[in-house]
Design a protein around this motif. Structure first.
Motif, PDB file in Angstrom:
ATOM      1  N   UNK A  41      11.199  -0.109   6.563  1.00 16.02           N
ATOM      2  CA  UNK A  41      12.396  -1.086   6.769  1.00 16.02           C
ATOM      3  C   UNK A  41      11.613  -2.270   7.463  1.00 16.02           C
ATOM      4  N   UNK A  42      10.783  -2.204   8.323  1.00  9.52           N
ATOM      5  CA  UNK A  42      10.231  -3.085   9.274  1.00  9.52           C
ATOM      6  C   UNK A  42       9.400  -4.082   8.404  1.00  9.52           C
ATOM      7  N   UNK A  43       8.585  -3.460   7.661  1.00  6.32           N
ATOM      8  CA  UNK A  43       7.532  -4.161   6.501  1.00  6.32           C
ATOM      9  C   UNK A  43       8.485  -5.061   5.669  1.00  6.32           C
ATOM     10  N   UNK A  44       9.645  -4.505   5.222  1.00 10.66           N
ATOM     11  CA  UNK A  44      10.525  -5.078   4.059  1.00 10.66           C
ATOM     12  C   UNK A  44      11.076  -6.356   5.075  1.00 10.66           C
ATOM     13  N   UNK A  45      11.592  -6.105   6.039  1.00 10.36           N
ATOM     14  CA  UNK A  45      11.887  -7.402   6.982  1.00 10.36           C
ATOM     15  C   UNK A  45      10.950  -8.285   7.123  1.00 10.36           C
ATOM     16  N   UNK A  46       9.786  -8.030   7.293  1.00 10.02           N
ATOM     17  CA  UNK A  46       8.677  -8.921   7.661  1.00 10.02           C
ATOM     18  C   UNK A  46       8.444  -9.851   6.103  1.00 10.02           C
ATOM     19  N   UNK A  47       8.433  -8.953   4.918  1.00 12.53           N
ATOM     20  CA  UNK A  47       8.522  -9.856   3.662  1.00 12.53           C
ATOM     21  C   UNK A  47       9.548 -10.775   3.616  1.00 12.53           C
ATOM     22  N   UNK A  62       3.890 -18.423   1.762  1.00 17.02           N
ATOM     23  CA  UNK A  62       2.854 -17.528   2.227  1.00 17.02           C
ATOM     24  C   UNK A  62       2.403 -16.532   1.391  1.00 17.02           C
ATOM     25  N   UNK A  63       1.883 -16.473   0.331  1.00 17.96           N
ATOM     26  CA  UNK A  63       1.590 -15.512  -0.780  1.00 17.96           C
ATOM     27  C   UNK A  63       0.556 -14.324  -0.075  1.00 17.96           C
ATOM     28  N   UNK A  64      -0.236 -14.843   0.662  1.00 16.36           N
ATOM     29  CA  UNK A  64      -1.165 -14.006   1.067  1.00 16.36           C
ATOM     30  C   UNK A  64      -0.581 -12.988   1.965  1.00 16.36           C
ATOM     31  N   UNK A  65       0.354 -13.642   2.937  1.00 16.26           N
ATOM     32  CA  UNK A  65       1.286 -12.717   3.748  1.00 16.26           C
ATOM     33  C   UNK A  65       2.072 -11.685   2.938  1.00 16.26           C
ATOM     34  N   UNK A  66       2.775 -12.442   2.036  1.00 12.50           N
ATOM     35  CA  UNK A  66       3.622 -11.454   1.072  1.00 12.50           C
ATOM     36  C   UNK A  66       2.999 -10.220   0.579  1.00 12.50           C
ATOM     37  N   UNK A  70       3.451  -6.259   1.158  1.00 13.25           N
ATOM     38  CA  UNK A  70       3.389  -5.382   0.137  1.00 13.25           C
ATOM     39  C   UNK A  70       2.346  -4.210   0.495  1.00 13.25           C
ATOM     40  N   UNK A  71       1.300  -4.287   0.786  1.00 19.81           N
ATOM     41  CA  UNK A  71       0.518  -3.403   1.274  1.00 19.81           C
ATOM     42  C   UNK A  71       0.779  -2.474   2.301  1.00 19.81           C
ATOM     43  N   UNK A  72       1.380  -3.178   3.388  1.00 12.74           N
ATOM     44  CA  UNK A  72       1.946  -2.334   4.399  1.00 12.74           C
ATOM     45  C   UNK A  72       2.929  -1.310   3.753  1.00 12.74           C
TER      46      UNK A  72
END
Length: 130
Positions: A41-47, A62-66, A70-72
């Motif tokens: 849930x947290x990582x989806x929120x960051x996405x 920021x595709x690198x951040x996305x 996704x890796x997280x």
């Protein structure tokens, strides 16, 4: 890297120090699932936050951040898979089988609205997670 190796490598970095958690009534498996669920849930929120910044604030996407988020998400899903004793390949295959039963070869809003959840459940239960 195949998904089995990924899962194996990912869970090696998982902390299982549950003593700090105020969840004495939960067994360790449920604690792992809870940790992973909150993490997903947290990582989806960051996405979504990265998309929000692009769409609403005019920041460069920021595709690198996305990809990093996704890796997280994969990392937390590896914990779920390990705890449930399932492989990503089995989950992916089962999901496609369910989607084909739901939509055939192509999405339609009508089929999305008129889902046969009972049949979909039978598909999911008919393919053992092993």
């Amino acid at each position: 890297m195949d998904s089995r190796k990924y899962m194996s490598d990912a869970i090696r970095t998982e902390s299982r120090d549950f003593d700090a958690m105020n969840t004495r009534l939960l067994d360790d498996g449920v604690k792992r699932l809870l940790h992973a669920g909150i993490g997903i849930s947290t990582e989806a929120g960051e996405f979504l936050d990265a998309l929000k910044k692009h769409i609403f604030y005019g920041k460069e996407l920021d595709r690198v951040n996305l990809a990093e988020e996704l890796g997280d998400l994969f990392w937390y899903m590896a914990i779920v898979g390990d705890e449930l004793g399932i492989k990503f390949e089995d989950v992916m295959e089962r999901n496609i089988t369910k989607l084909k039963a739901r939509y055939g070869e192509k999405f339609s809003e009508e089929k999305a609205d008129k889902r046969d959840l009972e049949s979909e459940r039978k598909i999911l239960e008919g393919q053992a997670f092993n």
